[in-house]
Scaffold this motif. Structure first.
Motif, mmCIF file in Angstrom:
data_model
loop_
_atom_site.group_PDB
_atom_site.id
_atom_site.type_symbol
_atom_site.label_atom_id
_atom_site.label_comp_id
_atom_site.label_asym_id
_atom_site.label_seq_id
_atom_site.Cartn_x
_atom_site.Cartn_y
_atom_site.Cartn_z
ATOM 1 N N ALA A 154 2.508 4.933 -5.328
ATOM 2 C CA ALA A 154 2.605 4.531 -3.924
ATOM 3 C C ALA A 154 4.081 4.364 -3.612
ATOM 4 N N PRO A 199 -1.334 5.850 -0.848
ATOM 5 C CA PRO A 199 -1.118 6.097 -2.271
ATOM 6 C C PRO A 199 -1.459 7.548 -2.602
ATOM 7 N N VAL A 240 -0.466 2.448 -12.485
ATOM 8 C CA VAL A 240 -0.200 2.696 -11.064
ATOM 9 C C VAL A 240 1.270 2.339 -10.875
ATOM 10 N N VAL A 245 4.429 1.813 -8.210
ATOM 11 C CA VAL A 245 4.798 1.684 -6.803
ATOM 12 C C VAL A 245 6.320 1.681 -6.729
ATOM 13 N N THR A 277 -4.110 0.372 -6.156
ATOM 14 C CA THR A 277 -2.696 0.112 -5.853
ATOM 15 C C THR A 277 -2.478 -1.288 -5.310
#
Ligand SMILES: O=P(O)(O)OC[C@H]1O[C@](O)(COP(=O)(O)O)[C@@H](O)[C@@H]1O
Length: 409
Positions: free
Chosen positions: A138, A145, A157, A159, A207
Motif C-alpha cells: 500500500a 492496496p 504486507v 506500506v 493492510t
C-alpha cells in the motif's frame, strides 16, 4: 590516508569519522588559508577497514543468526535498501537529469504528483515484488492496496510513502522514504463498518492493521548524507550510505531519544487554527516556562523524515496537530505516523495524537490521517497535559467517547 595524521582502526565495526588535530607543520601556510576557513584545525578522514565494517546486509545476516525469524526480513530489507539507493541517486541528480517538477498527474490525496513521486513509487513496488515475500503493498501514491502476483511465499504486507516531503525535492531539501511491514493476518482485521468492496477482498483488507502489529519499520532520508534508520522491535539502528562502497554502514547503533529535548518542530504558520492547549504549550516552552524550565528553539524542515530524523538525533518534539482546518491533521496513519511511531517508541520516545497512542489506532482506510506528536517522552507527555486542558475544543469525539454521549453532527 594521505592527509591523515592518525588512523584509528574501527574495533566494533562502527566507524568514527574525523579526528581533529591542530597542525603546526610548515604546510600550515597552505593550510593557512584553510586555517582561516577551518580555524587552524586539520581534519583527518579515516576510512573503515572494509573487512570490518558492519553494513546493513551484514547486520541482517547477523540478526538472522540471532533471531531465526529474521530470515524472511533479509530479502525484504535487501530489496528495500536497493530501492532506496536507487531513489537516493535519482533525487541527488534530479536537477541534472531533468527529474524535477510535476508528473502532470494528481494522486488520491488530490496532490500534484512530482516525477520523483511516481518513479520512487514504481521503484519500491518493483523491488518489493521481487522479494516473493510481500503479498500486498500500500502506498501514498496508490488509491488502493496493490496485490502482488509474484508473492510465492507471501508473508508480509508492506506500506510505504515512497518520497515523503516531495514538495521540497526540487529545492534539494531533505526528503525520504518511509516504510512499515506487517505480517499477513489469517483473518482480515476490518472494522465492520467498511464498504463492500474492501470487505470482499480479505487479503487487501490485511493492510488496515494498527501500528502495534508492525514487525518492522524504517525510513531512508535523502539529504547531505543518506541515512537509513530501521527497527524490528529490538531497538533502533542507524546506517549511513557510504558513496565510495555503495553500502549502508552502521554508524548509529542503538539510537535512543533523550527524555527531554530543547527543540519543538511544528508548522507555526497554522498556529491560529491550533487548539488552545497547544498554543499555550509552544508559548510557554519558547519562554522557558514549560516543565523543563529551559527555552526551546524552533526547527521545521517541512519534510516529516527530516524533522523526525533530527528529533531522533537531538531530542525534542515534532508534531502535526489537528486544527480547525485539518480536523484529523495532515499526516497519514498507515504509512507515515505508525512506522515513525514504532521507531520513536523503540528509541525510548513517545508518539501520540495528543490524546491517544498512535500505535493503538486502527486505520479504517489506507489514507486515513491522524494528528501526531512524537519525540522525547517527557516532551510529548507535557503536550498531552496541555492539550488535556482543552480537549473539548478539538476532540469532542474523544470527550463523547469518555462520556459515552453521541457527538452532535
Ligand atoms: O507544509 P506543511 O503543511 O507544514 O506539511 C509538511 C508535511 O507534509 C509532508 O510533506 C507530507 O508528506 P508528503 O510529501 O509525503 O505528502 C510531510 O513530509 C511534512 O511533515
Amino acid at each position: 590516508c594521505c592527509c591523515c595524521l592518525a588512523f584509528q582502526p574501527p574495533s566494533t565495526g562502527v566507524h568514527k569519522h574525523g579526528l581533529l588535530r591542530p597542525s603546526s607543520s610548515a604546510s600550515s601556510s597552505a593550510a593557512g588559508s584553510r586555517r582561516r576557513q577551518t580555524g587552524g584545525l586539520r581534519m583527518a578522514i579515516s576510512r573503515p577497514d572494509p573487512g570490518k565494517i558492519m553494513t546493513l546486509t551484514r547486520y541482517m545476516l547477523e540478526q538472522t543468526r540471532l533471531y531465526p525469524e529474521y530470515q524472511d526480513f533479509e530479502s525484504l530489507m535487501g530489496s528495500i535498501q536497493l530501492a532506496c539507493k536507487s531513489i537516493a541517486m535519482l533525487v541527488g541528480s534530479a536537477g541534472i537529469t531533468g527529474l524535477v517538477g510535476a508528473a502532470g498527474a494528481v494522486n488520491v490525496q488530490g496532490e500534484d504528483q512530482k516525477k520523483l513521486d511516481v518513479l520512487s513509487n514504481d521503484i519500491l513496488k518493483g523491488a518489493l515484488q521481487y522479494t516473493g515475500r510481500c503479498g500486498v503493498v500500500a502506498s501514498e501514491e496508490e488509491p488502493h492496496p496493490v496485490l502482488v502476483e509474484e508473492a510465492y511465499m507471501s508473508k508480509f504486507v508492506t506500506v510505504f510513502d515512497p518520497l515523503d516531503g516531495s514538495s521540497n525535492v526540487d529545492a534539494g531539501i531533505a526528503t525520504g522514504t518511509i516504510f512499515g511491514v506487517f505480517k499477513e493476518q489469517e483473518e482480515c482485521m476490518l472494522p465492520e463498518q467498511l464498504d463492500g468492496d474492501l470487505m470482499a477482498n480479505q487479503c487487501l483488507g490485511n493492510t488496515l492493521q494498527p501500528g502495534d502489529n508492525l514487525v518492522a519499520a524504517g525510513y531512508c532520508m535523502y539529504s547531505s548524507s543518506v541515512h537509513m534508520v530501521i527497527t524490528f522491535g529490538h531497538g533502533v539502528q542507524g546506517f549511513t550510505l557510504d558513496p565510495e562502497i555503495g553500502e549502508f554502514v552502521l554508524t548509529h547503533p542503538n539510537m535512543t531519544l533523550p527524555r527531554r529535548g530543547k527543540i519543538y518542530s511544528m508548522n507555526e504558520g497554522n498556529s491560529p487554527d491550533w487548539p488552545e492547549g497547544l498554543r499555550q504549550y509552544v508559548d510557554d516552552v519558547k519562554q522557558g516556562k514549560g516543565a523543563a524550565g529551559h527555552k526551546y528553539s524552533a526547527r521545521y524542515i517541512g519534510s516529516m523524515v527530516g524533522d523526525v530524523h533530527r528529533t531522533l538525533m537531538y531530542g525534542g518534539v515534532f508534531g502535526y496537530p489537528a486544527d480547525k482546518k485539518n480536523k484529523n491533521g495532515k499526516l497519514r496513519l498507515l504509512y507515515e505516523a505508525a512506522p515513525m511511531s514504532f521507531i520513536v517508541e523503540q528509541a525510548g520516545g513517545k508518539a501520540s495524537t495528543g490524546y491517544e497512542r498512535i500505535m493503538d489506532l486502527h486505520p479504517k482506510s489506507v489514507h486515513d490521517r491522524t494528528p501526531i506528536f512524537l519525540g522525547s517522552y517527557d516532551d510529548v507527555e507535557e503536550i498531552e497535559q496541555y492539550m488535556a486542558k482543552h480537549k473539548e475544543e478539538i476532540a469532542p469525539h474523544l470527550v463523547a467517547k469518555e462520556e459515552q454521549v453521541p457527538v452532535a453532527k
